[in-house]
Design a protein around this motif. Structure first.
Motif, PDB file in Angstrom:
ATOM      1  N   GLY A 122       0.813  -1.215   0.000  1.00 39.72           N
ATOM      2  CA  GLY A 122       0.000   0.000   0.000  1.00 39.72           C
ATOM      3  C   GLY A 122       0.844   1.261   0.000  1.00 39.72           C
ATOM      4  O   GLY A 122       2.071   1.224  -0.081  1.00 39.72           O
ATOM      5  N   ALA A 127      -1.853   0.777   5.109  1.00 39.60           N
ATOM      6  CA  ALA A 127      -2.696   0.449   3.954  1.00 39.60           C
ATOM      7  C   ALA A 127      -2.041  -0.675   3.164  1.00 39.60           C
ATOM      8  O   ALA A 127      -0.819  -0.760   3.087  1.00 39.60           O
ATOM      9  CB  ALA A 127      -2.900   1.681   3.067  1.00 39.60           C
ATOM     10  N   GLY A 128      -2.868  -1.551   2.589  1.00 39.38           N
ATOM     11  CA  GLY A 128      -2.321  -2.607   1.742  1.00 39.38           C
ATOM     12  C   GLY A 128      -3.030  -3.927   1.968  1.00 39.38           C
ATOM     13  O   GLY A 128      -4.111  -3.991   2.571  1.00 39.38           O
ATOM     14  N   ASP A 205      -7.812  -6.208   0.993  1.00 45.58           N
ATOM     15  CA  ASP A 205      -7.013  -4.981   1.075  1.00 45.58           C
ATOM     16  C   ASP A 205      -7.668  -4.060   2.086  1.00 45.58           C
ATOM     17  O   ASP A 205      -8.893  -3.905   2.111  1.00 45.58           O
ATOM     18  CB  ASP A 205      -6.932  -4.280  -0.284  1.00 45.58           C
ATOM     19  CG  ASP A 205      -5.898  -4.913  -1.198  1.00 45.58           C
ATOM     20  OD1 ASP A 205      -5.266  -5.898  -0.785  1.00 45.58           O
ATOM     21  OD2 ASP A 205      -5.719  -4.426  -2.337  1.00 45.58           O
ATOM     22  N   THR A 207      -7.412  -0.350   4.564  1.00 43.69           N
ATOM     23  CA  THR A 207      -6.836   0.964   4.911  1.00 43.69           C
ATOM     24  C   THR A 207      -7.324   1.355   6.285  1.00 43.69           C
ATOM     25  O   THR A 207      -8.530   1.313   6.549  1.00 43.69           O
ATOM     26  CB  THR A 207      -7.258   2.037   3.893  1.00 43.69           C
ATOM     27  OG1 THR A 207      -6.888   1.630   2.578  1.00 43.69           O
ATOM     28  CG2 THR A 207      -6.578   3.361   4.218  1.00 43.69           C
TER      29      THR A 207
END
Length: 207
Positions: A122, A127-128, A205, A207
């Motif tokens: 990310g 994030a990622g 994913d 965040t």
């Protein structure tokens, strides 16, 4: 009482599986005469802590403080550890040749390792793709049954605040992933206590 343990080290009386007072198994004269010894704060440093957290399958050490998890009676481990930081087990590290005779009360090592959770790929460390390490393997988490409330458990472990986005990403083929038991997470357990091995092409994913 939560307790994380290997054959030679353990964390006891902690608030999670990756925290507690450090104890090392002592073997005296024969294999039948063994006990667990606390380690004196003066004989332990950050590199030693990195080895213990790795040995226990936890993330990097975040807090290293004497008496954090209660006072302790003798026996105490009597030699200073001299780890380089890359060893796979604490007892693989060199230790000082001389024995320590005393260790002040309240000086037993209290250790908190981070949970083995990370976000990869990310724009920032918060994030990622969500990955969890368990039994030596980092694997992504399947999108199965996730919402912002459940995702906030992972954000808490990452010290990233609250979840603001949960996105499903389809990969071209199935691979080995973790599915997380949502009832287990909602009961207050740690992510790594709620893992189920699974195959999926749907990856989370966050965040």
């Amino acid at each position: 009482m939560m307790e994380t343990i290997t054959d030679s080290v353990r964390l006891v009386d902690g608030t999670s599986l990756c925290s507690g007072r450090l104890e090392v198994k002592s073997t005296h004269s024969n294999q039948f005469n063994q006990w667990w010894s606390s380690v004196c704060e003066d004989d332990f440093d950050q590199q030693d802590a990195e080895v213990v957290c790795r040995e226990l399958g936890c993330g990097a050490p975040s807090v290293l403080q004497g008496a954090l998890y209660g006072e302790v009676e003798a026996p105490m481990w009597t030699k200073e550890f001299q780890c380089g930081g890359q060893e796979s087990a604490l007892l693989d590290c060199r230790s000082s040749g001389s024995d320590r005779n005393t260790c002040s009360p309240g000086k037993a090592v209290g250790l908190t390792c981070s949970e083995p959770v990370r976000l990869v790929g990310g724009d920032s460390r918060c994030a990622g793709t969500l990955e969890v390490k368990h039994q030596g393997d980092w694997k992504p988490v399947a999108r199965y049954d996730w919402n912002l409330k459940k995702a906030s458990v992972a954000c808490r472990d990452l010290d990233c605040g609250s979840a603001v986005s949960v996105v499903e990403r389809e990969e071209s083929s199935e691979r080995s992933v973790w599915r997380i038991d949502s009832n287990c997470v909602q009961s207050g357990s740690l992510l790594r206590e709620c893992l189920i091995s699974y195959f999926s092409s749907s990856i989370l994913d966050l965040t």
